[in-house]
Design a protein around this motif. Sequence first.
Motif, PDB file in Angstrom:
ATOM      1  N   ILE A 167       0.854  -1.188   0.000  1.00 50.07           N
ATOM      2  CA  ILE A 167       0.000   0.000   0.000  1.00 50.07           C
ATOM      3  C   ILE A 167       0.885   1.232   0.000  1.00 50.07           C
ATOM      4  N   PRO A 168       0.445   2.319  -0.637  1.00 51.35           N
ATOM      5  CA  PRO A 168       1.257   3.548  -0.667  1.00 51.35           C
ATOM      6  C   PRO A 168       1.362   4.173   0.717  1.00 51.35           C
ATOM      7  N   SER A 169       2.365   4.991   0.900  1.00 51.09           N
ATOM      8  CA  SER A 169       2.640   5.581   2.208  1.00 51.09           C
ATOM      9  C   SER A 169       1.504   6.469   2.706  1.00 51.09           C
ATOM     10  N   GLU A 170       0.751   7.050   1.788  1.00 53.11           N
ATOM     11  CA  GLU A 170      -0.321   7.959   2.217  1.00 53.11           C
ATOM     12  C   GLU A 170      -1.577   7.223   2.679  1.00 53.11           C
ATOM     13  N   MET A 171      -1.627   5.918   2.457  1.00 49.05           N
ATOM     14  CA  MET A 171      -2.794   5.136   2.870  1.00 49.05           C
ATOM     15  C   MET A 171      -2.549   4.497   4.224  1.00 49.05           C
ATOM     16  N   THR A 172      -3.631   4.295   4.963  1.00 47.23           N
ATOM     17  CA  THR A 172      -3.535   3.581   6.239  1.00 47.23           C
ATOM     18  C   THR A 172      -3.843   2.106   6.015  1.00 47.23           C
ATOM     19  N   GLY A 173      -3.388   1.285   6.931  1.00 53.47           N
ATOM     20  CA  GLY A 173      -3.689  -0.137   6.848  1.00 53.47           C
ATOM     21  C   GLY A 173      -5.186  -0.392   6.935  1.00 53.47           C
ATOM     22  N   PHE A 174      -5.870   0.407   7.748  1.00 54.92           N
ATOM     23  CA  PHE A 174      -7.316   0.245   7.880  1.00 54.92           C
ATOM     24  C   PHE A 174      -8.018   0.526   6.553  1.00 54.92           C
ATOM     25  N   GLY A 175      -7.640   1.625   5.904  1.00 56.39           N
ATOM     26  CA  GLY A 175      -8.260   1.971   4.625  1.00 56.39           C
ATOM     27  C   GLY A 175      -7.997   0.918   3.573  1.00 56.39           C
ATOM     28  N   ALA A 176      -6.771   0.389   3.555  1.00 57.85           N
ATOM     29  CA  ALA A 176      -6.446  -0.651   2.585  1.00 57.85           C
ATOM     30  C   ALA A 176      -7.233  -1.928   2.866  1.00 57.85           C
ATOM     31  N   ALA A 177      -7.394  -2.265   4.146  1.00 59.32           N
ATOM     32  CA  ALA A 177      -8.162  -3.457   4.505  1.00 59.32           C
ATOM     33  C   ALA A 177      -9.622  -3.307   4.105  1.00 59.32           C
ATOM     34  N   VAL A 178     -10.159  -2.103   4.263  1.00 63.03           N
ATOM     35  CA  VAL A 178     -11.550  -1.855   3.851  1.00 63.03           C
ATOM     36  C   VAL A 178     -11.691  -2.046   2.343  1.00 63.03           C
ATOM     37  N   LEU A 179     -10.742  -1.488   1.577  1.00 59.28           N
ATOM     38  CA  LEU A 179     -10.773  -1.679   0.126  1.00 59.28           C
ATOM     39  C   LEU A 179     -10.735  -3.155  -0.243  1.00 59.28           C
ATOM     40  N   GLU A 180      -9.811  -3.890   0.355  1.00 58.04           N
ATOM     41  CA  GLU A 180      -9.706  -5.316   0.067  1.00 58.04           C
ATOM     42  C   GLU A 180     -10.974  -6.055   0.489  1.00 58.04           C
ATOM     43  N   GLY A 181     -11.563  -5.642   1.597  1.00 58.29           N
ATOM     44  CA  GLY A 181     -12.784  -6.277   2.059  1.00 58.29           C
ATOM     45  C   GLY A 181     -13.955  -6.056   1.118  1.00 58.29           C
ATOM     46  N   VAL A 182     -14.095  -4.831   0.638  1.00 60.22           N
ATOM     47  CA  VAL A 182     -15.194  -4.518  -0.286  1.00 60.22           C
ATOM     48  C   VAL A 182     -15.019  -5.280  -1.598  1.00 60.22           C
ATOM     49  N   MET A 183     -13.796  -5.309  -2.105  1.00 62.40           N
ATOM     50  CA  MET A 183     -13.554  -6.024  -3.356  1.00 62.40           C
ATOM     51  C   MET A 183     -13.788  -7.526  -3.197  1.00 62.40           C
ATOM     52  N   THR A 184     -13.360  -8.074  -2.073  1.00 60.31           N
ATOM     53  CA  THR A 184     -13.563  -9.499  -1.856  1.00 60.31           C
ATOM     54  C   THR A 184     -15.030  -9.818  -1.639  1.00 60.31           C
ATOM     55  N   PHE A 185     -15.760  -8.890  -1.023  1.00 56.26           N
ATOM     56  CA  PHE A 185     -17.216  -9.061  -0.918  1.00 56.26           C
ATOM     57  C   PHE A 185     -17.815  -9.241  -2.308  1.00 56.26           C
ATOM     58  N   GLY A 186     -17.440  -8.357  -3.233  1.00 64.40           N
ATOM     59  CA  GLY A 186     -17.964  -8.464  -4.593  1.00 64.40           C
ATOM     60  C   GLY A 186     -17.561  -9.759  -5.264  1.00 64.40           C
ATOM     61  N   LEU A 187     -16.316 -10.192  -5.045  1.00 63.98           N
ATOM     62  CA  LEU A 187     -15.849 -11.433  -5.647  1.00 63.98           C
ATOM     63  C   LEU A 187     -16.607 -12.642  -5.106  1.00 63.98           C
ATOM     64  N   VAL A 188     -16.704 -12.759  -3.790  1.00 61.79           N
ATOM     65  CA  VAL A 188     -17.357 -13.920  -3.187  1.00 61.79           C
ATOM     66  C   VAL A 188     -18.857 -13.901  -3.437  1.00 61.79           C
ATOM     67  N   TYR A 189     -19.458 -12.726  -3.450  1.00 62.46           N
ATOM     68  CA  TYR A 189     -20.879 -12.629  -3.784  1.00 62.46           C
ATOM     69  C   TYR A 189     -21.120 -13.141  -5.205  1.00 62.46           C
TER      70      TYR A 189
END
Length: 255
Positions: free
Chosen positions: A133-155
């Motif tokens: 993840i880029p330095s300007e992003m937080t781990g929480f924000g990146a995890a949320v992005l990954e979570g939303v994308m994986t939601f779409g994939l698994v759905y």
Amino acid sequence: MASLKSRLDHSITPIALRSYLAEFISTFLFVFASVGAAMSSRKMIADSALPDPSSLAVTAMANAFALSAAVYISASVSGGHVNPAVTFGMAVGGHITIPMAMFYWMAQMLASVMACLLLKTTTVGQQIPVHAIPSEMTGFGAAVLEGVMTFGLVYTVYASADRRRGAMGANIGPLAIGFIAGANVLASGPFTGGSMNPACSFGASLIGGSFKNQAVYWVGPLIGAAVAGIVYDNVVFPFQSPDSLRGVSNDGVGV
């Protein structure tokens, strides 16, 4: 309710063992193509001072094509999970037993490591690209992005495997899964790398030698997958009978 012993016995039947092998092969091929495409793209633009947007498109296409093929070749044997997050989502929905899910995870993780190791040894001098993840992003924000994308994939996985959609759903299911994965890579490539797959991130990190922010690629996808399974099966398209009409056969193997 089945006892723990019966579930363990069920997870080492010949059918189950074939499922693990199918998951290993399909995950190996997917990671090999996905990570290999990222390596090829990086090598092609190594001398460029500016990032090339075409590299993102190439990586997204490789993910879409490889995932569609990987799901297709293993769907009738193991369910075509190719991803620990998908397996977790199916386990949360009750479509695969916990012991079998653990064996799926082991097969997927080993396949990812082997694919990255093969790329590392055959492309002498090339580094395995690691999700970051880029330095300007937080781990929480990146995890949320990954979570939303994986939601779409698994759905999408749930929807494509739903027999109530008829034969057409089963036929185009792998394509739909590949399309959503490719679209998500385009949407998040510069921010998280668009992993959605803990096994792929783990294999690349292990062989690439960097586990920085690795938790992002586990916590986000697993939570997103669990929510997708719960929402699809219990809210949007609840089943009328206790036995699943899709996802796992009577032998506990994905169909």
